[in-house]
Design a protein around this motif. Structure first.
Motif, PDB file in Angstrom:
ATOM      1  N   THR A 274       2.841 -21.094  29.084  1.00 39.98           N
ATOM      2  CA  THR A 274       2.273 -20.315  30.043  1.00 39.98           C
ATOM      3  C   THR A 274       1.065 -19.773  29.683  1.00 39.98           C
ATOM      4  O   THR A 274       0.966 -19.304  28.446  1.00 39.98           O
ATOM      5  N   LYS A 275       0.197 -19.703  30.593  1.00 48.47           N
ATOM      6  CA  LYS A 275      -1.026 -19.059  30.391  1.00 48.47           C
ATOM      7  C   LYS A 275      -1.057 -17.666  30.713  1.00 48.47           C
ATOM      8  O   LYS A 275      -0.768 -17.021  31.603  1.00 48.47           O
ATOM      9  N   VAL A 276      -1.337 -16.854  29.688  1.00 52.16           N
ATOM     10  CA  VAL A 276      -0.967 -15.507  29.719  1.00 52.16           C
ATOM     11  C   VAL A 276      -2.592 -14.674  29.677  1.00 52.16           C
ATOM     12  O   VAL A 276      -3.300 -15.250  28.681  1.00 52.16           O
ATOM     13  N   ILE A 277      -2.701 -13.826  30.241  1.00 48.10           N
ATOM     14  CA  ILE A 277      -4.104 -13.053  30.124  1.00 48.10           C
ATOM     15  C   ILE A 277      -3.640 -11.360  29.909  1.00 48.10           C
ATOM     16  O   ILE A 277      -3.078 -10.881  30.709  1.00 48.10           O
ATOM     17  N   LYS A 278      -4.591 -10.853  28.889  1.00 44.90           N
ATOM     18  CA  LYS A 278      -4.393  -9.572  28.376  1.00 44.90           C
ATOM     19  C   LYS A 278      -5.426  -8.919  28.515  1.00 44.90           C
ATOM     20  O   LYS A 278      -6.563  -9.388  27.850  1.00 44.90           O
TER      21      LYS A 278
ATOM     22  N   ASP B 241      -8.344 -11.422  27.168  1.00 46.80           N
ATOM     23  CA  ASP B 241      -7.658 -12.464  26.191  1.00 46.80           C
ATOM     24  C   ASP B 241      -6.586 -13.316  26.870  1.00 46.80           C
ATOM     25  O   ASP B 241      -5.677 -13.104  27.181  1.00 46.80           O
ATOM     26  N   GLU B 242      -7.448 -14.604  26.758  1.00 48.78           N
ATOM     27  CA  GLU B 242      -6.625 -15.650  27.265  1.00 48.78           C
ATOM     28  C   GLU B 242      -6.070 -16.725  26.572  1.00 48.78           C
ATOM     29  O   GLU B 242      -6.891 -16.990  25.582  1.00 48.78           O
ATOM     30  N   GLN B 243      -4.764 -16.936  26.507  1.00 49.83           N
ATOM     31  CA  GLN B 243      -4.152 -17.948  25.637  1.00 49.83           C
ATOM     32  C   GLN B 243      -3.137 -18.712  26.414  1.00 49.83           C
ATOM     33  O   GLN B 243      -2.560 -18.417  27.353  1.00 49.83           O
ATOM     34  N   MET B 244      -2.840 -19.969  25.863  1.00 50.35           N
ATOM     35  CA  MET B 244      -1.599 -20.717  26.155  1.00 50.35           C
ATOM     36  C   MET B 244      -0.457 -20.468  25.127  1.00 50.35           C
ATOM     37  O   MET B 244      -0.731 -20.658  24.049  1.00 50.35           O
ATOM     38  N   VAL B 245       0.573 -19.777  25.565  1.00 49.09           N
ATOM     39  CA  VAL B 245       1.728 -19.354  24.749  1.00 49.09           C
ATOM     40  C   VAL B 245       2.847 -20.003  25.239  1.00 49.09           C
ATOM     41  O   VAL B 245       3.183 -20.284  26.509  1.00 49.09           O
ATOM     42  N   LYS B 246       3.814 -20.323  24.179  1.00 49.20           N
ATOM     43  CA  LYS B 246       4.968 -21.113  24.665  1.00 49.20           C
ATOM     44  C   LYS B 246       5.944 -19.988  25.323  1.00 49.20           C
ATOM     45  O   LYS B 246       5.807 -18.588  25.197  1.00 49.20           O
ATOM     46  N   ASN B 247       6.711 -20.319  26.357  1.00 49.90           N
ATOM     47  CA  ASN B 247       7.739 -19.407  27.031  1.00 49.90           C
ATOM     48  C   ASN B 247       8.395 -18.454  26.413  1.00 49.90           C
ATOM     49  O   ASN B 247       8.434 -17.364  26.727  1.00 49.90           O
ATOM     50  N   GLU B 248       8.892 -18.828  25.344  1.00 46.66           N
ATOM     51  CA  GLU B 248       9.592 -17.958  24.271  1.00 46.66           C
ATOM     52  C   GLU B 248       8.631 -16.844  23.757  1.00 46.66           C
ATOM     53  O   GLU B 248       9.237 -15.659  23.437  1.00 46.66           O
ATOM     54  N   ASP B 249       7.400 -16.897  23.495  1.00 44.64           N
ATOM     55  CA  ASP B 249       6.718 -15.862  22.898  1.00 44.64           C
ATOM     56  C   ASP B 249       5.912 -15.193  23.819  1.00 44.64           C
ATOM     57  O   ASP B 249       5.005 -14.360  23.391  1.00 44.64           O
ATOM     58  N   VAL B 250       6.213 -15.276  25.114  1.00 41.84           N
ATOM     59  CA  VAL B 250       5.192 -14.300  26.205  1.00 41.84           C
ATOM     60  C   VAL B 250       5.651 -12.916  25.724  1.00 41.84           C
ATOM     61  O   VAL B 250       4.546 -12.247  25.817  1.00 41.84           O
ATOM     62  N   LYS B 251       6.633 -12.355  25.705  1.00 41.84           N
ATOM     63  CA  LYS B 251       7.070 -11.134  25.561  1.00 41.84           C
ATOM     64  C   LYS B 251       6.333 -10.605  24.170  1.00 41.84           C
ATOM     65  O   LYS B 251       5.886  -9.396  24.345  1.00 41.84           O
ATOM     66  N   ASP B 252       6.575 -11.240  23.080  1.00 39.09           N
ATOM     67  CA  ASP B 252       5.676 -10.889  21.713  1.00 39.09           C
ATOM     68  C   ASP B 252       4.108 -10.954  21.909  1.00 39.09           C
ATOM     69  O   ASP B 252       3.824 -10.162  21.347  1.00 39.09           O
ATOM     70  N   PHE B 253       3.537 -11.635  22.907  1.00 39.84           N
ATOM     71  CA  PHE B 253       1.955 -11.826  23.022  1.00 39.84           C
ATOM     72  C   PHE B 253       1.683 -10.459  23.978  1.00 39.84           C
ATOM     73  O   PHE B 253       0.475  -9.959  23.323  1.00 39.84           O
ATOM     74  N   PHE B 254       2.533  -9.492  24.525  1.00 39.51           N
ATOM     75  CA  PHE B 254       2.230  -8.675  25.239  1.00 39.51           C
ATOM     76  C   PHE B 254       2.292  -7.222  24.542  1.00 39.51           C
ATOM     77  O   PHE B 254       2.134  -6.025  24.918  1.00 39.51           O
ATOM     78  N   LYS B 255       3.186  -7.445  23.414  1.00 40.91           N
ATOM     79  CA  LYS B 255       3.549  -6.102  22.445  1.00 40.91           C
ATOM     80  C   LYS B 255       2.505  -5.787  21.707  1.00 40.91           C
ATOM     81  O   LYS B 255       1.465  -6.562  21.278  1.00 40.91           O
TER      82      LYS B 255
END
Length: 51
Positions: free
Chosen positions: A20-24, A37-51
């Motif tokens: 998933t492409k996530v933008i913070k 901050d834009e990154q391609m993150v695995k679906n399982e790690d999306v919540k950890d990216f926003f912490k």
């Protein structure tokens, strides 16, 4: 050209859907301006990216 780029994401076991492409929005400590901050993150790690 675009078709070739899209075709590489769907190669194999359809691993392109596992990401998933996530933008913070992050405040820069030097200037105080906001940067994205834009990154391609695995679906399982999306919540950890926003912490």
């Amino acid at each position: 050209m675009a078709k070739k780029a899209v075709a590489t994401l769907h190669e194999g076991k359809q691993d392109g859907r596992a990401y998933t492409k996530v933008i913070k929005m992050v405040k820069s400590p030097k200037t105080g301006a906001y940067i994205f901050d834009e990154q391609m993150v695995k679906n399982e790690d999306v919540k950890d990216f926003f912490k």
